[in-house]
Design a protein around this motif. Structure first.
Motif, mmCIF file in Angstrom:
data_model
loop_
_atom_site.group_PDB
_atom_site.id
_atom_site.type_symbol
_atom_site.label_atom_id
_atom_site.label_comp_id
_atom_site.label_asym_id
_atom_site.label_seq_id
_atom_site.Cartn_x
_atom_site.Cartn_y
_atom_site.Cartn_z
ATOM 1 N N GLY A 8 7.652 -5.543 -23.331
ATOM 2 C CA GLY A 8 7.430 -4.376 -22.492
ATOM 3 C C GLY A 8 6.196 -4.507 -21.614
ATOM 4 N N LEU A 9 5.303 -5.429 -21.958
ATOM 5 C CA LEU A 9 4.104 -5.648 -21.151
ATOM 6 C C LEU A 9 4.371 -6.542 -19.943
ATOM 7 C CD1 LEU A 9 1.485 -6.141 -24.000
ATOM 8 C CD2 LEU A 9 1.878 -4.100 -22.615
ATOM 9 N N PHE A 56 2.421 -6.656 -16.157
ATOM 10 C CA PHE A 56 1.708 -7.809 -15.609
ATOM 11 C C PHE A 56 2.263 -8.206 -14.244
ATOM 12 C CE2 PHE A 56 0.655 -8.694 -20.180
ATOM 13 C CZ PHE A 56 -0.690 -8.424 -20.041
ATOM 14 N N ILE A 57 3.577 -8.088 -14.058
ATOM 15 C CA ILE A 57 4.175 -8.393 -12.759
ATOM 16 C C ILE A 57 3.676 -7.403 -11.710
ATOM 17 C CG2 ILE A 57 6.352 -8.440 -11.477
ATOM 18 C CD1 ILE A 57 7.632 -9.618 -14.021
ATOM 19 N N CYS A 58 3.590 -6.125 -12.067
ATOM 20 C CA CYS A 58 3.052 -5.116 -11.141
ATOM 21 C C CYS A 58 1.603 -5.417 -10.796
ATOM 22 C CB CYS A 58 3.169 -3.721 -11.736
ATOM 23 S SG CYS A 58 4.840 -3.095 -11.792
ATOM 24 N N MET A 59 0.826 -5.819 -11.777
ATOM 25 C CA MET A 59 -0.568 -6.166 -11.512
ATOM 26 C C MET A 59 -0.663 -7.391 -10.611
ATOM 27 S SD MET A 59 -2.164 -5.438 -15.306
ATOM 28 C CE MET A 59 -3.555 -6.476 -15.033
ATOM 29 N N LEU A 60 0.238 -8.343 -10.771
ATOM 30 C CA LEU A 60 0.253 -9.532 -9.924
ATOM 31 C C LEU A 60 0.534 -9.156 -8.474
ATOM 32 C CD1 LEU A 60 0.248 -12.683 -9.788
ATOM 33 C CD2 LEU A 60 2.716 -12.524 -10.086
ATOM 34 N N PHE A 61 1.552 -8.318 -8.239
ATOM 35 C CA PHE A 61 1.856 -7.886 -6.885
ATOM 36 C C PHE A 61 0.699 -7.080 -6.287
ATOM 37 C CE2 PHE A 61 6.246 -8.990 -7.760
ATOM 38 C CZ PHE A 61 6.684 -9.416 -6.519
ATOM 39 N N GLY A 62 0.065 -6.254 -7.097
ATOM 40 C CA GLY A 62 -1.094 -5.509 -6.622
ATOM 41 C C GLY A 62 -2.229 -6.429 -6.226
ATOM 42 N N GLY A 63 -2.456 -7.467 -7.016
ATOM 43 C CA GLY A 63 -3.508 -8.437 -6.697
ATOM 44 C C GLY A 63 -3.203 -9.203 -5.424
ATOM 45 N N ILE A 64 -1.941 -9.619 -5.254
ATOM 46 C CA ILE A 64 -1.558 -10.327 -4.026
ATOM 47 C C ILE A 64 -1.742 -9.415 -2.823
ATOM 48 C CG2 ILE A 64 0.404 -11.327 -2.785
ATOM 49 C CD1 ILE A 64 1.418 -12.342 -5.523
ATOM 50 N N LEU A 92 -4.833 -7.691 1.933
ATOM 51 C CA LEU A 92 -5.562 -6.619 2.616
ATOM 52 C C LEU A 92 -6.976 -7.061 2.988
ATOM 53 C CD1 LEU A 92 -5.682 -3.632 3.511
ATOM 54 C CD2 LEU A 92 -6.455 -3.081 1.191
ATOM 55 N N VAL A 93 -7.649 -7.750 2.082
ATOM 56 C CA VAL A 93 -9.013 -8.208 2.358
ATOM 57 C C VAL A 93 -9.015 -9.282 3.437
ATOM 58 C CG1 VAL A 93 -10.983 -9.437 1.355
ATOM 59 C CG2 VAL A 93 -9.895 -7.573 0.089
ATOM 60 N N LYS A 94 -8.065 -10.242 3.346
ATOM 61 C CA LYS A 94 -8.031 -11.333 4.318
ATOM 62 C C LYS A 94 -7.622 -10.852 5.708
ATOM 63 C CE LYS A 94 -7.209 -15.359 1.422
ATOM 64 N NZ LYS A 94 -6.283 -16.457 1.111
ATOM 65 N N ARG A 95 -6.631 -9.967 5.786
ATOM 66 C CA ARG A 95 -6.076 -9.568 7.083
ATOM 67 C C ARG A 95 -6.748 -8.327 7.650
ATOM 68 N NH1 ARG A 95 0.285 -10.693 5.607
ATOM 69 N NH2 ARG A 95 -0.007 -12.897 5.122
ATOM 70 N N ARG A 96 -7.549 -7.648 6.866
ATOM 71 C CA ARG A 96 -8.377 -6.514 7.272
ATOM 72 C C ARG A 96 -7.604 -5.332 7.848
ATOM 73 N NH1 ARG A 96 -13.732 -9.297 9.816
ATOM 74 N NH2 ARG A 96 -14.085 -10.702 8.074
ATOM 75 N N SER A 97 -6.326 -5.195 7.501
ATOM 76 C CA SER A 97 -5.551 -4.051 7.956
ATOM 77 C C SER A 97 -4.380 -3.856 7.008
ATOM 78 C CB SER A 97 -5.024 -4.266 9.376
ATOM 79 O OG SER A 97 -4.148 -3.203 9.725
ATOM 80 N N LEU A 98 -4.134 -2.626 6.633
ATOM 81 C CA LEU A 98 -3.016 -2.331 5.743
ATOM 82 C C LEU A 98 -1.690 -2.647 6.415
ATOM 83 C CD1 LEU A 98 -2.152 -1.164 3.018
ATOM 84 C CD2 LEU A 98 -2.121 1.086 4.063
ATOM 85 N N PHE A 99 -1.627 -2.520 7.739
ATOM 86 C CA PHE A 99 -0.391 -2.781 8.468
ATOM 87 C C PHE A 99 -0.052 -4.271 8.536
ATOM 88 C CE2 PHE A 99 -1.932 1.272 10.244
ATOM 89 C CZ PHE A 99 -0.880 2.080 9.812
ATOM 90 N N LYS A 100 -1.026 -5.129 8.228
ATOM 91 C CA LYS A 100 -0.787 -6.573 8.247
ATOM 92 C C LYS A 100 -0.427 -7.124 6.871
ATOM 93 C CE LYS A 100 -3.744 -7.414 12.221
ATOM 94 N NZ LYS A 100 -4.955 -8.063 12.720
ATOM 95 N N VAL A 101 -0.428 -6.277 5.859
ATOM 96 C CA VAL A 101 0.001 -6.686 4.524
ATOM 97 C C VAL A 101 1.532 -6.747 4.535
ATOM 98 C CG1 VAL A 101 0.029 -6.040 2.074
ATOM 99 C CG2 VAL A 101 -2.025 -5.678 3.449
ATOM 100 N N ASP A 102 2.108 -7.722 3.860
ATOM 101 C CA ASP A 102 3.556 -7.873 3.836
ATOM 102 C C ASP A 102 4.235 -6.581 3.410
ATOM 103 O OD1 ASP A 102 3.330 -10.502 4.577
ATOM 104 O OD2 ASP A 102 3.540 -11.294 2.537
ATOM 105 N N TYR A 103 5.269 -6.214 4.164
ATOM 106 C CA TYR A 103 5.984 -4.963 3.913
ATOM 107 C C TYR A 103 6.592 -4.948 2.505
ATOM 108 C CZ TYR A 103 9.483 -1.300 4.236
ATOM 109 O OH TYR A 103 10.243 -0.197 3.979
ATOM 110 N N ASP A 104 7.108 -6.107 2.062
ATOM 111 C CA ASP A 104 7.740 -6.170 0.734
ATOM 112 C C ASP A 104 6.743 -5.857 -0.387
ATOM 113 O OD1 ASP A 104 10.123 -6.877 1.900
ATOM 114 O OD2 ASP A 104 9.813 -9.035 1.638
ATOM 115 N N ILE A 105 5.517 -6.259 -0.212
ATOM 116 C CA ILE A 105 4.497 -5.983 -1.234
ATOM 117 C C ILE A 105 4.124 -4.511 -1.219
ATOM 118 C CG2 ILE A 105 2.123 -6.455 -1.928
ATOM 119 C CD1 ILE A 105 2.544 -9.336 -1.042
ATOM 120 N N ILE A 106 3.999 -3.920 -0.042
ATOM 121 C CA ILE A 106 3.673 -2.495 0.038
ATOM 122 C C ILE A 106 4.810 -1.665 -0.554
ATOM 123 C CG2 ILE A 106 3.282 -0.566 1.613
ATOM 124 C CD1 ILE A 106 1.845 -2.503 3.465
ATOM 125 N N PHE A 107 6.038 -2.060 -0.243
ATOM 126 C CA PHE A 107 7.218 -1.329 -0.714
ATOM 127 C C PHE A 107 7.298 -1.412 -2.213
ATOM 128 C CE2 PHE A 107 11.814 -1.037 -1.580
ATOM 129 C CZ PHE A 107 12.003 0.268 -1.184
#
Length: 68
Positions: free
Chosen positions: A35-36, A40-48, A53-68
């Motif tokens: 169940g854990l 961990f997969i959710c935490m991995l996607f959040g970390g990616i 977000l830090v590298k691209r400096r804009s929320l709109f430049k983060v991959d749509y699939d990760i935001i979704f």
């Protein structure tokens, strides 16, 4: 089966299946640890997403699939 002897949802079915199979702590421990895995997969996607977000400096430049 339920609280105060009421039938709620699958309480009767769950009680029947529990009486049929009994308690197996090994299976309980395995499923408890499995169940854990989704957490961990959710935490991995959040970390990616955070790294993007830090590298691209804009929320709109983060991959749509990760935001979704």
């Amino acid at each position: 089966m339920g609280q105060d002897g009421t039938d709620i949802g699958f309480a009767a079915f769950n009680g029947w299946f529990h009486e049929l199979t009994g308690v197996h702590m090994t299976i309980y421990i395995i499923t408890d640890w499995l169940g854990l895995v989704p957490l961990f997969i959710c935490m991995l996607f959040g970390g990616i997403g955070f790294v993007q977000l830090v590298k691209r400096r804009s929320l709109f430049k983060v991959d749509y699939d990760i935001i979704f």
